[in-house]
Design an enzyme around this catalytic site. Sequence first.
Site, PDB file in Angstrom:
ATOM      1  N   SER A   8       0.831  -1.199   0.000  1.00 38.97           N
ATOM      2  CA  SER A   8       0.000   0.000   0.000  1.00 38.97           C
ATOM      3  C   SER A   8       0.867   1.251   0.000  1.00 38.97           C
ATOM      4  O   SER A   8       1.658   1.479   0.926  1.00 38.97           O
ATOM      5  CB  SER A   8      -0.904   0.019   1.238  1.00 38.97           C
ATOM      6  N   HIS A  32      -1.347  -1.369  -4.104  1.00 39.55           N
ATOM      7  CA  HIS A  32      -2.602  -1.014  -3.435  1.00 39.55           C
ATOM      8  C   HIS A  32      -2.663   0.506  -3.262  1.00 39.55           C
ATOM      9  O   HIS A  32      -1.770   1.118  -2.662  1.00 39.55           O
ATOM     10  CB  HIS A  32      -2.632  -1.713  -2.083  1.00 39.55           C
ATOM     11  N   ASP A  34      -4.915   3.561  -1.784  1.00 39.80           N
ATOM     12  CA  ASP A  34      -5.995   3.902  -0.860  1.00 39.80           C
ATOM     13  C   ASP A  34      -6.559   5.271  -1.194  1.00 39.80           C
ATOM     14  O   ASP A  34      -5.907   6.295  -0.985  1.00 39.80           O
ATOM     15  CB  ASP A  34      -5.468   3.905   0.579  1.00 39.80           C
ATOM     16  N   MET A  36      -9.081   8.010  -0.199  1.00 42.65           N
ATOM     17  CA  MET A  36      -9.856   8.423   0.993  1.00 42.65           C
ATOM     18  C   MET A  36     -10.363   9.842   0.787  1.00 42.65           C
ATOM     19  O   MET A  36      -9.631  10.694   0.290  1.00 42.65           O
ATOM     20  CB  MET A  36      -8.971   8.388   2.240  1.00 42.65           C
ATOM     21  N   HIS A  65      -8.496   0.824  -3.674  1.00 43.35           N
ATOM     22  CA  HIS A  65      -9.369   0.605  -2.524  1.00 43.35           C
ATOM     23  C   HIS A  65     -10.063   1.931  -2.218  1.00 43.35           C
ATOM     24  O   HIS A  65      -9.436   2.858  -1.697  1.00 43.35           O
ATOM     25  CB  HIS A  65      -8.502   0.123  -1.331  1.00 43.35           C
ATOM     26  N   MET A  67     -12.177   4.259  -0.260  1.00 43.34           N
ATOM     27  CA  MET A  67     -12.799   4.558   1.043  1.00 43.34           C
ATOM     28  C   MET A  67     -13.456   5.916   0.917  1.00 43.34           C
ATOM     29  O   MET A  67     -12.980   6.922   1.447  1.00 43.34           O
ATOM     30  CB  MET A  67     -11.730   4.535   2.148  1.00 43.34           C
ATOM     31  N   MET A 136     -11.402  -5.873   6.125  1.00 44.21           N
ATOM     32  CA  MET A 136     -10.548  -4.908   6.835  1.00 44.21           C
ATOM     33  C   MET A 136     -10.144  -5.511   8.186  1.00 44.21           C
ATOM     34  O   MET A 136     -11.008  -5.955   8.952  1.00 44.21           O
ATOM     35  CB  MET A 136     -11.300  -3.594   7.066  1.00 44.21           C
ATOM     36  N   ASP A 174      -6.465  -6.332   4.914  1.00 48.20           N
ATOM     37  CA  ASP A 174      -5.852  -5.003   4.822  1.00 48.20           C
ATOM     38  C   ASP A 174      -5.856  -4.373   6.215  1.00 48.20           C
ATOM     39  O   ASP A 174      -6.933  -4.139   6.784  1.00 48.20           O
ATOM     40  CB  ASP A 174      -6.668  -4.153   3.834  1.00 48.20           C
TER      41      ASP A 174
HETATM   42  C1  DX5 Z   1      -6.098   1.666   5.874  1.00 49.95           C
HETATM   43  C2  DX5 Z   1      -5.748   1.310   4.461  1.00 49.95           C
HETATM   44  C3  DX5 Z   1      -4.610   0.374   4.336  1.00 49.95           C
HETATM   45  C4  DX5 Z   1      -3.299   0.884   4.911  1.00 49.95           C
HETATM   46  C5  DX5 Z   1      -2.706  -0.269   5.631  1.00 49.95           C
HETATM   47  O1  DX5 Z   1      -7.370   2.184   5.948  1.00 49.95           O
HETATM   48  O2  DX5 Z   1      -6.847   0.729   3.780  1.00 49.95           O
HETATM   49  O3  DX5 Z   1      -4.431  -0.062   3.004  1.00 49.95           O
HETATM   50  O4  DX5 Z   1      -2.392   1.338   3.954  1.00 49.95           O
HETATM   51  O5  DX5 Z   1      -1.583   0.164   6.323  1.00 49.95           O
HETATM   52  P1  DX5 Z   1      -0.781  -0.776   7.297  1.00 49.95           P
HETATM   53  O6  DX5 Z   1      -0.308  -1.973   6.487  1.00 49.95           O
HETATM   54  O7  DX5 Z   1       0.344   0.079   7.778  1.00 49.95           O
HETATM   55  O8  DX5 Z   1      -1.710  -1.196   8.399  1.00 49.95           O
HETATM   56 ZN    ZN Z   2      -6.420  -0.213   1.805  1.00 45.14          ZN
END
Ligand code: DX5
Ligand code: ZN
Length: 221
Positions: A8, A32, A34, A36, A65, A67, A136, A174
């Site tokens: 990620s 990956h 993210d 947000m 991903h 969010m 998650m 994740d």
């Molecule tokens: C959190 C994200 C993850 C994040 C995970 O909401 O969806 O993808 O990058 O980070 P680590 O591996 O550090 O927990």
């Molecule tokens: Zn993620």
Amino acid sequence: MAIQISPSILSADFARLADEAAAVSGTADWLHVDVMDNHFVPNLTLGLPVVESLLTSVTVPMDCHLMIEDPDRWAPAYAEAGAGSVTVHAEAARSPVRTLREIRGQGARAGLALNPGTALESYADLLPEVDMLLMMTVEPGFGGQRFLDLVLPKIRRARDLVAANGGSVWLQVDGGITEETVERAAAAGADVFVAGSSVYKADDPAAAVQALRAQAEKAAG
Ligand code: DX5
Ligand code: ZN
């Protein structure tokens, strides 16, 4: 069950995203990303324009991903832009069947994500519409949180459900995935592992990906 690792970039240096992606291009299966929006989760990262730019210089397939609120509106555009996989949250999607079908219609794999407190059983009937279930293992929003062991029974139930439906759906985890926790998640039945801080805060991100893969393969048997 083939083990896959999806680093990620949330934990990468955002000023050097293409270089950070290249650092794992020889070892990672996916990158990956993210997305947000500061509404669905209390954090803000990047959106479609950055993903479109990254797609022009990144060779690893992109695992987006989302969010965000209103993924029904935005998800198909990530697939159309060229992401290999697009995942929407069950808690945010108003028309998940239509949205998952639109993602597939644009040629990407369709993912459905469940927060730690969201019941798998409510979404069991959607399994034929998804290519990947994302469980998650932290509350979404931030990297570097501790893995929630309370999700392990849900991962086991998801593995049983997928097996009963022919076994082709991938099970992604994740949040809090490290060389230690990856074993428990793999033993419970996960096969795609997202790892942010344990890859990008390591001295050698490529070696960290290989170490995670080795641990997961050992635990999965
Ligand atoms: C959190 C994200 C993850 C994040 C995970 O909401 O969806 O993808 O990058 O980070 P680590 O591996 O550090 O927990
Ligand atoms: Zn993620």
